[in-house]
Design a protein around this motif. Structure first.
Motif, PDB file in Angstrom:
ATOM      1  N   GLU A 369       9.083 -10.593  -5.881  1.00 28.42           N
ATOM      2  CA  GLU A 369       9.778  -9.639  -6.743  1.00 28.42           C
ATOM      3  C   GLU A 369      10.856  -8.843  -6.014  1.00 28.42           C
ATOM      4  N   THR A 370      10.570  -8.390  -4.810  1.00 25.66           N
ATOM      5  CA  THR A 370      11.542  -7.544  -4.100  1.00 25.66           C
ATOM      6  C   THR A 370      12.458  -8.339  -3.192  1.00 25.66           C
ATOM      7  N   GLY A 371      12.037  -9.547  -2.789  1.00 23.68           N
ATOM      8  CA  GLY A 371      12.824 -10.350  -1.867  1.00 23.68           C
ATOM      9  C   GLY A 371      12.727  -9.902  -0.432  1.00 23.68           C
ATOM     10  N   GLU A 372      11.952  -8.852  -0.163  1.00 22.35           N
ATOM     11  CA  GLU A 372      11.827  -8.334   1.204  1.00 22.35           C
ATOM     12  C   GLU A 372      10.785  -9.115   1.999  1.00 22.35           C
ATOM     13  N   THR A 373      10.941  -9.092   3.311  1.00 22.66           N
ATOM     14  CA  THR A 373       9.952  -9.682   4.203  1.00 22.66           C
ATOM     15  C   THR A 373       8.790  -8.702   4.342  1.00 22.66           C
ATOM     16  N   ILE A 374       7.584  -9.162   4.035  1.00 27.62           N
ATOM     17  CA  ILE A 374       6.419  -8.267   4.038  1.00 27.62           C
ATOM     18  C   ILE A 374       5.212  -8.968   4.653  1.00 27.62           C
ATOM     19  N   ARG A 375       4.146  -8.207   4.799  1.00 22.42           N
ATOM     20  CA  ARG A 375       2.815  -8.726   5.082  1.00 22.42           C
ATOM     21  C   ARG A 375       1.865  -8.111   4.064  1.00 22.42           C
ATOM     22  N   THR A 376       0.725  -8.760   3.849  1.00 24.91           N
ATOM     23  CA  THR A 376      -0.290  -8.223   2.944  1.00 24.91           C
ATOM     24  C   THR A 376      -1.605  -8.081   3.687  1.00 24.91           C
ATOM     25  N   PHE A 377      -2.213  -6.893   3.549  1.00 28.66           N
ATOM     26  CA  PHE A 377      -3.566  -6.706   4.075  1.00 28.66           C
ATOM     27  C   PHE A 377      -4.526  -6.795   2.901  1.00 28.66           C
ATOM     28  N   SER A 378      -5.504  -7.676   3.009  1.00 28.73           N
ATOM     29  CA  SER A 378      -6.509  -7.843   1.950  1.00 28.73           C
ATOM     30  C   SER A 378      -7.895  -7.623   2.533  1.00 28.73           C
ATOM     31  N   ILE A 379      -8.797  -7.072   1.695  1.00 31.50           N
ATOM     32  CA  ILE A 379     -10.114  -6.705   2.193  1.00 31.50           C
ATOM     33  C   ILE A 379     -11.116  -6.719   1.040  1.00 31.50           C
ATOM     34  N   PRO A 380     -12.361  -7.199   1.276  1.00 33.73           N
ATOM     35  CA  PRO A 380     -13.382  -7.155   0.220  1.00 33.73           C
ATOM     36  C   PRO A 380     -13.815  -5.718  -0.040  1.00 33.73           C
ATOM     37  N   ILE A 381     -13.989  -5.369  -1.330  1.00 31.69           N
ATOM     38  CA  ILE A 381     -14.419  -3.990  -1.642  1.00 31.69           C
ATOM     39  C   ILE A 381     -15.798  -3.951  -2.289  1.00 31.69           C
ATOM     40  N   ASN A 382     -16.279  -5.103  -2.767  1.00 35.84           N
ATOM     41  CA  ASN A 382     -17.661  -5.206  -3.254  1.00 35.84           C
ATOM     42  C   ASN A 382     -18.037  -6.681  -3.260  1.00 35.84           C
ATOM     43  N   GLY A 383     -19.035  -7.044  -4.017  1.00 31.79           N
ATOM     44  CA  GLY A 383     -19.512  -8.422  -3.979  1.00 31.79           C
ATOM     45  C   GLY A 383     -18.525  -9.465  -4.466  1.00 31.79           C
ATOM     46  N   SER A 384     -17.599  -9.083  -5.343  1.00 32.45           N
ATOM     47  CA  SER A 384     -16.718 -10.097  -5.914  1.00 32.45           C
ATOM     48  C   SER A 384     -15.258  -9.690  -6.018  1.00 32.45           C
ATOM     49  N   ASP A 385     -14.929  -8.440  -5.728  1.00 28.98           N
ATOM     50  CA  ASP A 385     -13.551  -7.971  -5.864  1.00 28.98           C
ATOM     51  C   ASP A 385     -12.901  -7.728  -4.492  1.00 28.98           C
ATOM     52  N   TYR A 386     -11.566  -7.902  -4.479  1.00 30.70           N
ATOM     53  CA  TYR A 386     -10.826  -7.802  -3.226  1.00 30.70           C
ATOM     54  C   TYR A 386      -9.574  -6.949  -3.434  1.00 30.70           C
ATOM     55  N   LEU A 387      -9.336  -6.075  -2.484  1.00 32.93           N
ATOM     56  CA  LEU A 387      -8.183  -5.178  -2.525  1.00 32.93           C
ATOM     57  C   LEU A 387      -7.029  -5.799  -1.742  1.00 32.93           C
ATOM     58  N   PHE A 388      -5.841  -5.747  -2.338  1.00 37.30           N
ATOM     59  CA  PHE A 388      -4.631  -6.263  -1.689  1.00 37.30           C
ATOM     60  C   PHE A 388      -3.630  -5.126  -1.543  1.00 37.30           C
ATOM     61  N   ILE A 389      -3.135  -4.954  -0.322  1.00 36.20           N
ATOM     62  CA  ILE A 389      -2.173  -3.892  -0.023  1.00 36.20           C
ATOM     63  C   ILE A 389      -0.948  -4.534   0.613  1.00 36.20           C
ATOM     64  N   ASP A 390       0.193  -4.463  -0.049  1.00 35.56           N
ATOM     65  CA  ASP A 390       1.434  -5.030   0.476  1.00 35.56           C
ATOM     66  C   ASP A 390       2.130  -4.021   1.382  1.00 35.56           C
ATOM     67  N   ILE A 391       2.369  -4.434   2.622  1.00 34.82           N
ATOM     68  CA  ILE A 391       2.969  -3.570   3.640  1.00 34.82           C
ATOM     69  C   ILE A 391       4.487  -3.667   3.558  1.00 34.82           C
ATOM     70  N   SER A 392       5.167  -2.550   3.531  1.00 32.37           N
ATOM     71  CA  SER A 392       6.619  -2.541   3.334  1.00 32.37           C
ATOM     72  C   SER A 392       7.374  -3.058   4.557  1.00 32.37           C
ATOM     73  N   TYR A 393       8.573  -3.592   4.294  1.00 30.31           N
ATOM     74  CA  TYR A 393       9.436  -4.044   5.380  1.00 30.31           C
ATOM     75  C   TYR A 393       9.820  -2.873   6.286  1.00 30.31           C
ATOM     76  N   LYS A 394      10.010  -1.699   5.706  1.00 31.57           N
ATOM     77  CA  LYS A 394      10.382  -0.508   6.486  1.00 31.57           C
ATOM     78  C   LYS A 394       9.335  -0.232   7.564  1.00 31.57           C
ATOM     79  N   TYR A 395       8.066  -0.315   7.188  1.00 37.40           N
ATOM     80  CA  TYR A 395       6.997  -0.082   8.165  1.00 37.40           C
ATOM     81  C   TYR A 395       6.981  -1.180   9.227  1.00 37.40           C
ATOM     82  N   LEU A 396       7.166  -2.430   8.796  1.00 33.60           N
ATOM     83  CA  LEU A 396       7.182  -3.538   9.754  1.00 33.60           C
ATOM     84  C   LEU A 396       8.347  -3.389  10.724  1.00 33.60           C
TER      85      LEU A 396
END
Length: 403
Positions: A369-396
């Motif tokens: 959507e943004t066209g920016e170079t990013i990374r994503t941090f993903s992590i399990p939050i319970n037995g079946s759901d997972y949280l996804f956090i997109d890290i901004s290019y500015k931070y990288l």
């Protein structure tokens, strides 16, 4: 340069040899044969002669045949494990159904040249003939041990299709595109796909036109096994000592390895940082709904992330997107129930997180959507759901080891 001048002075048509170096041995493993014409003390490339459509094919074949004969005569003196790359335009290769060319090679085989040392470098970007016939001819050549290389990916939209058709043993990549900032980013993305394809079909990547250290590093990092270019050694009328650059290449590779190790350590440390930070917030909001969880995450990661959402293990989005726009964070409810399992590595990463019980920091990629170079941090939050956090290019960018 007039074609007749060359055709009436074939004695001064001579082969030049550009060495090809390997990453694993750091030595010369092959030579590419290049056509030259010697005139009044000057050495002139025959490239324009072979690319001139006004010159009849029989004339081009006569000159090319002479070059091949002179080059292979010299190659008989090389070590038995040194390959010889012979350039062939596809139209010229199909001249008389490719039989005269093969007979020349077979004549040298009788004199002790193993045809497994021959690499036929095909240039067929403007080929108008039948690809089925070309493929048939190449398969015929392969029965004699001859290998096939395809060059290169310079603005050719059919390159991937041709690789699938011809199945080359070697894919030759021109690094000229790296000189332009406008094309470098897209070139890198295409190359990543190409390296995956090469791995799938068992092809080797050869990078040419290496003229600077950073291009050699780029080739090394992107799976290149073979390298050639003026930065390493220019075309010459003579062969060189095979280990001439061994110590220099060892030193360069050591630099590349050291840099890459530091980068990987930084990525590992970042993954640990996000793991501890996010896990702590998840634990504190264990019984809260997603909106409350997002509120807590935003407070801690406002300068790091620009998008957050939750998916189940099948890739269906269970929450809104929390997206950071110019005026701050807001909810995008239209993303609920969208499915992301089609994305590369999605299910693989879900299984990895489920089995290891901790988060994953992705490779660099371009956000759709943004066209920016990013990374994503993903992590399990319970037995079946997972949280996804997109890290901004500015931070990288501010933490440049993550780029």
């Amino acid at each position: 340069m007039d074609a007749l001048d060359i055709l009436t002075d074939l004695e001064n048509v001579i082969p030049f040899f550009q060495p090809i170096f390997s990453a694993d041995e750091q030595r010369v493993i092959a030579y590419e044969v290049l056509g030259r014409y010697q005139s009044e003390g000057s050495i002139i490339s025959l490239g324009s002669f072979f690319h001139d459509d006004s010159i009849p094919e029989e004339y081009k074949f006569e000159v090319d045949q002479l070059l091949v004969q002179k080059a292979l005569e010299r190659a008989l003196k090389l070590d038995d494990d040194v390959s010889i790359y012979l350039n062939r335009d596809a139209d010229l290769l199909m001249y008389r159904h490719g039989e005269p060319f093969l007979q020349d090679l077979l004549a040298f085989e009788k004199r002790g040249l193993n045809l497994k040392r021959i690499v036929l470098e095909i240039s067929e970007g403007n080929y108008k003939g039948d690809f089925g016939q070309l493929d048939h001819l190449l398969q015929y050549y392969r029965t004699y041990g001859i290998k096939v290389a395809i060059a290169s990916i310079d603005s050719d939209t059919n390159f991937f299709e041709r690789i699938g058709q011809l199945g080359p043993e070697i894919i030759k990549i021109n690094l000229r595109a790296l000189k332009s900032n406008a094309t470098a980013a897209s070139f890198t993305d295409v190359l990543f796909s190409l390296s995956l394809l090469a791995r799938k079909i068992g092809a080797t990547l050869l990078f040419e036109n290496i003229e600077m250290s950073y291009q050699l590093q780029f080739a090394w990092k992107n799976g290149g096994r073979y390298y050639q270019g003026f930065y390493l050694y220019p075309p010459s009328s003579e062969f060189i000592e095979r280990d001439l650059l061994k110590q220099r290449l060892k030193g360069k590779f050591h630099e590349f390895i050291t840099y890459e190790k530091k980068k990987l350590e930084a990525i590992y440390s970042a993954a640990e940082f996000f793991q501890n930070k996010v896990q702590d917030i998840i634990v504190k909001n264990k019984k809260a709904n997603y909106e409350v969880l997002f509120t807590s995450l935003i407070k801690e990661m406002d300068q790091i992330a620009f998008r957050m959402y939750v998916c189940d293990e099948d890739g269906f989005q269970k929450s809104s997107n929390m997206f950071k726009g110019e005026s701050g964070w807001y909810s995008q409810k239209e993303y609920i129930e969208k499915n992301w399992s089609w994305r590369p590595y999605f299910l693989e990463n879900i299984i990895k997180m489920r089995n290891e019980g901790k988060g994953i920091l992705s490779d660099l990629y371009s956000d759709i959507e943004t066209g920016e170079t990013i990374r994503t941090f993903s992590i399990p939050i319970n037995g079946s759901d997972y949280l996804f956090i997109d890290i901004s290019y500015k931070y990288l960018f501010e933490n440049e080891q993550l780029l």
